[in-house]
Write a protein that holds these residues in place. Structure first.
Motif, PDB file in Angstrom:
ATOM      1  N   GLY A   6      -1.017  -4.985   3.861  1.00 35.20           N
ATOM      2  CA  GLY A   6      -2.264  -4.966   4.992  1.00 35.20           C
ATOM      3  C   GLY A   6      -2.281  -6.556   5.422  1.00 35.20           C
ATOM      4  O   GLY A   6      -2.243  -7.352   4.716  1.00 35.20           O
ATOM      5  N   GLN A   9      -9.997  -0.694  -0.481  1.00 33.03           N
ATOM      6  CA  GLN A   9     -11.035   0.423  -0.695  1.00 33.03           C
ATOM      7  C   GLN A   9     -10.755   1.673  -0.308  1.00 33.03           C
ATOM      8  O   GLN A   9     -11.096   2.668  -1.337  1.00 33.03           O
ATOM      9  CB  GLN A   9     -12.228  -0.093   0.390  1.00 33.03           C
ATOM     10  N   ARG A  10      -9.790   1.979   0.699  1.00 30.61           N
ATOM     11  CA  ARG A  10      -9.466   3.243   0.805  1.00 30.61           C
ATOM     12  C   ARG A  10      -8.444   3.791  -0.424  1.00 30.61           C
ATOM     13  O   ARG A  10      -8.781   4.738  -0.882  1.00 30.61           O
ATOM     14  CB  ARG A  10      -8.418   3.199   2.139  1.00 30.61           C
ATOM     15  N   TYR A  16      -6.744  -7.399  -4.855  1.00 32.42           N
ATOM     16  CA  TYR A  16      -7.579  -7.202  -3.846  1.00 32.42           C
ATOM     17  C   TYR A  16      -8.623  -8.483  -4.437  1.00 32.42           C
ATOM     18  O   TYR A  16      -8.917  -9.429  -3.780  1.00 32.42           O
ATOM     19  CB  TYR A  16      -8.623  -6.140  -4.233  1.00 32.42           C
ATOM     20  N   GLU A  68       0.764  -1.420   0.091  1.00 31.36           N
ATOM     21  CA  GLU A  68      -0.007   0.056  -0.252  1.00 31.36           C
ATOM     22  C   GLU A  68       0.758   1.212  -0.058  1.00 31.36           C
ATOM     23  O   GLU A  68       0.475   2.186  -0.806  1.00 31.36           O
ATOM     24  CB  GLU A  68      -1.217  -0.051   1.215  1.00 31.36           C
ATOM     25  N   HIS A 114     -16.506  -6.987   0.561  1.00 32.09           N
ATOM     26  CA  HIS A 114     -16.025  -7.060   1.991  1.00 32.09           C
ATOM     27  C   HIS A 114     -17.083  -6.977   3.060  1.00 32.09           C
ATOM     28  O   HIS A 114     -17.067  -7.810   4.180  1.00 32.09           O
ATOM     29  CB  HIS A 114     -15.197  -5.620   2.328  1.00 32.09           C
ATOM     30  N   THR A 147      -6.645  -5.851   5.112  1.00 32.16           N
ATOM     31  CA  THR A 147      -6.114  -5.963   3.874  1.00 32.16           C
ATOM     32  C   THR A 147      -7.120  -5.384   2.958  1.00 32.16           C
ATOM     33  O   THR A 147      -7.032  -4.688   2.132  1.00 32.16           O
ATOM     34  CB  THR A 147      -5.931  -7.522   3.421  1.00 32.16           C
ATOM     35  N   LEU A 148      -8.385  -5.635   3.183  1.00 29.77           N
ATOM     36  CA  LEU A 148      -9.634  -5.291   2.353  1.00 29.77           C
ATOM     37  C   LEU A 148      -9.749  -3.747   2.336  1.00 29.77           C
ATOM     38  O   LEU A 148     -10.147  -3.042   1.552  1.00 29.77           O
ATOM     39  CB  LEU A 148     -11.075  -6.074   2.442  1.00 29.77           C
ATOM     40  N   TRP A 192      -8.024  -1.501   3.334  1.00 31.12           N
ATOM     41  CA  TRP A 192      -6.699  -0.678   2.479  1.00 31.12           C
ATOM     42  C   TRP A 192      -7.086  -0.656   1.032  1.00 31.12           C
ATOM     43  O   TRP A 192      -7.019   0.441   0.620  1.00 31.12           O
ATOM     44  CB  TRP A 192      -5.154  -1.363   2.436  1.00 31.12           C
ATOM     45  N   SER A 248     -15.888  -4.049  -4.520  1.00 33.96           N
ATOM     46  CA  SER A 248     -14.781  -4.610  -3.423  1.00 33.96           C
ATOM     47  C   SER A 248     -15.561  -4.115  -2.260  1.00 33.96           C
ATOM     48  O   SER A 248     -15.209  -4.971  -1.247  1.00 33.96           O
ATOM     49  CB  SER A 248     -13.883  -3.272  -3.561  1.00 33.96           C
ATOM     50  N   SER A 249     -16.481  -3.076  -2.003  1.00 32.27           N
ATOM     51  CA  SER A 249     -17.057  -3.025  -0.788  1.00 32.27           C
ATOM     52  C   SER A 249     -18.139  -3.880  -0.331  1.00 32.27           C
ATOM     53  O   SER A 249     -18.407  -4.138   0.633  1.00 32.27           O
ATOM     54  CB  SER A 249     -17.597  -1.455  -0.434  1.00 32.27           C
TER      55      SER A 249
END
Lengths: 55, 512
Positions: free
Chosen positions: B193, B57-58, A41, A2, B98, B52-53, B55, B94-95
């Motif tokens: 992450g 999405q952010r 992801y 990241e 999650h 991890t997830l 991060w 993605s969200s």
């Protein structure tokens, strides 16, 4: 990871501010960084892409 | 509507400038609010560390904000518009993915901090919705497209206004700050992450870098994951290959030691039904059989007295009938393989129109009980398993899982209260098993309750087990002759059991 991706994004914004003629480089930094994020992801959830919800 | 035949004027150019300011605001706010708050307040001040997830999405929010700045700097180009839509779509996915991990938890449970009662994984969903909605709204009120091009006044990029300098500066700072937070808390590549992250701390002693999240990366591609469960094996639709099960009928190979033997006392054919029968029950002295969505009441000669068929898809979907149990004085519960059910009763004066939604045949003989008659049972341990049997003690209904392509080990008995169809308890029976064997190897196709015991018959290994509900353990296991190769359904009358094998009813008795 990241750290690298956010660093690339910060660099892209700085290029837009100070070196606008480097649009292509700024754009590549943005798109490549985003593609890496998405690749990681989806790779992270690839064995259950839609998750556990009843769909 | 835009009239492109009209020459542009200064008003159009001013509108274009305002639109670009609006886009700049959008880019700034998506980075400043969700990304900035997460970084500066939740992260540095409150010690939150993204998983991890989170991060992922952010980051995706930040990318969308930066693409908006590209528009503001280089003009409203189709590739920027397209990229923003694609990024928002991926962000929504993605969200959603999650959010799905936590969506079914009890009230108050979640992952990480919550704001206004909403946890971070769902805030991401809201943010991406807002991107689509607000960007769509802004573009709806955008000036004519050629004005957005003309506003650049022939130059490849727009000059930085004071507002743009502030906005771009804040975005650059927040991207850099997030980069720093990521460096500090998750480390240099290949670290990234963590699934269960450590609380953020400025003290290096509490900082943990890990590359564990690489494990399982692209380990396979499956959309349904745990829900990719193949249908059970039915008499009318064998499915052993997809389930990865090789049925054997030698009870000596069963995972559990045998304590007795059941012998065939009688074999009688069910006549007048061509469909391959899949389950059997004895309700109020009358045999019932079923095949997929069709069910029959048999007379004493084992010929069909009444036939009806349910519509599986109306309202609550009730898939293939795997169990039939009595309820109250005259009702019967048809249990589907998906733990959804339809309550019915016989009624020679049933209303054809009333029955139309529920039944595709036999509406003049059967009717639904309790409104539409449908309900479903939500389980926990059996959530990702189908069933092939049900039983009742009059107050509760019991179900037993069958193994499938993803699970060859777990065997779960679920118990639900019939007055509200809510789960009351679940257990995996204890048993004296052979070495390295599990009860999950059984393929229970019939279940019946009597005096605190559940009797479960397995097509695999031709065995019947007796489960003591008080101790949640198997207390007996009896063999069934290997000549019966497709045992399904179960009824008990006194000392005798009855099962289906093909379209025959086999009466079984304990050998003395």
């Amino acid at each position: 990871m990241e750290f690298v991706e956010f660093a690339m994004l910060a660099a892209a914004v700085l290029l837009m501010i100070f070196k606008p003629e480097q649009e292509r480089l700024a754009w590549l930094l943005t798109i490549i960084g985003w593609a890496v994020v998405v690749f990681m992801y989806i790779g992270h959830v690839s064995t259950s892409i839609l998750g556990v919800l009843n769909i | 509507m835009s009239d492109f035949s009209r020459a542009l004027n200064e008003h159009d150019i001013r509108q274009a400038s305002n639109f670009y300011n609006l886009i700049t605001w959008g880019g700034l706010l998506i980075v400043l609010l969700p990304v900035g708050i997460a970084n500066l307040i939740l992260g540095y001040l409150m010690g939150d560390s993204p998983c991890t997830l989170c991060w992922g999405q952010r980051q995706q929010m930040a990318y969308i904000g930066v693409v908006a700045l590209f528009m503001a700097r280089y003009g409203f180009k189709p590739k920027y518009l397209a990229t923003m839509l694609v990024m928002a779509a991926v962000g929504l996915y993605s969200s959603f993915r999650h959010y799905g991990n936590h969506a079914m938890r009890d009230v108050g449970q979640g992952f990480g901090l919550d704001i206004f009662g909403i946890h971070t994984q769902f805030w991401a969903e809201i943010v991406f919705w807002c991107v689509v909605f607000l960007f769509g709204l802004a573009t709806y009120f955008a000036p004519r497209f050629d004005a957005l091009v003309a506003e650049l006044r022939g130059k490849p990029w727009r000059p930085m206004t004071p507002f743009m300098k502030v906005a771009f500066g804040i975005v650059a700072f927040l991207c850099a700050s997030n980069s720093f937070q990521a460096l500090w808390s998750t480390g240099l590549p290949p670290n990234w992450g963590q699934g269960d992250p450590y609380r953020f701390s400025w003290n290096p002693k509490y900082v943990k870098w890990s590359s564990d999240s690489w494990e399982g990366m692209w380990a396979g591609i499956n959309f349904l994951g745990k829900r990719d469960v193949k249908n059970p094996d039915f008499a009318y639709a064998p499915n052993d290959k997809k389930l990865g099960i090789t049925f054997t009928h030698d009870a000596n190979e069963a995972p559990i030691a045998l304590t007795g033997e059941l012998k065939a006392a009688d074999v009688r054919a069910v006549e007048g039904i061509d469909a391959k029968l899949n389950t059997l029950a004895l309700i109020r002295g009358e045999y019932m059989v079923a095949s997929k969505y069709d069910f029959w009441f048999l007379d004493k000669d084992l010929k069909p007295a009444i036939h009806a068929a349910m519509d599986p898809w109306f309202s609550t979907n009730v898939l293939d009938i795997v169990g039939m149990t009595p309820m109250g004085e005259d009702a019967i519960v048809l249990m589907g393989m998906n733990k959804s059910l339809l309550r019915i009763r016989k009624n020679p004066e049933a209303d054809d129109v009333e029955g139309w939604p529920n039944f595709t045949a036999g509406r003049d003989h059967v009717e639904a009980v309790g409104g539409f008659g449908r309900a479903r049972i939500d389980t926990e341990r059996a959530k990702f398993s189908y069933i092939h049997s049900s039983a009742t003690d009059g107050k509760y209904v019991f179900t037993a899982t069958v193994p499938d392509n993803l699970n060859h080990k777990k065997f779960v008995i679920s118990k639900a209260l019939m007055s509200d169809w809510m789960l009351s308890s679940e257990f995996e029976p204890a048993a004296q098993l052979k070495a390295d064997r599990t009860l999950g190897e059984l393929y229970v196709t019939g279940l019946v309750y009597e005096d605190g015991k559940l009797y479960a018959v397995s097509k695999n290994f031709n065995v019947m087990i007796e489960i003591d509900l008080a101790t949640e353990s198997v207390v007996n296991a009896w063999s069934i002759p290997a000549e019966f190769e497709d045992i399904r359904g179960l009824a008990k009358q006194g000392e005798e059991f009855a099962v289906l094998d093909g379209n025959r009813i086999v009466t079984l008795k304990l050998a003395k």
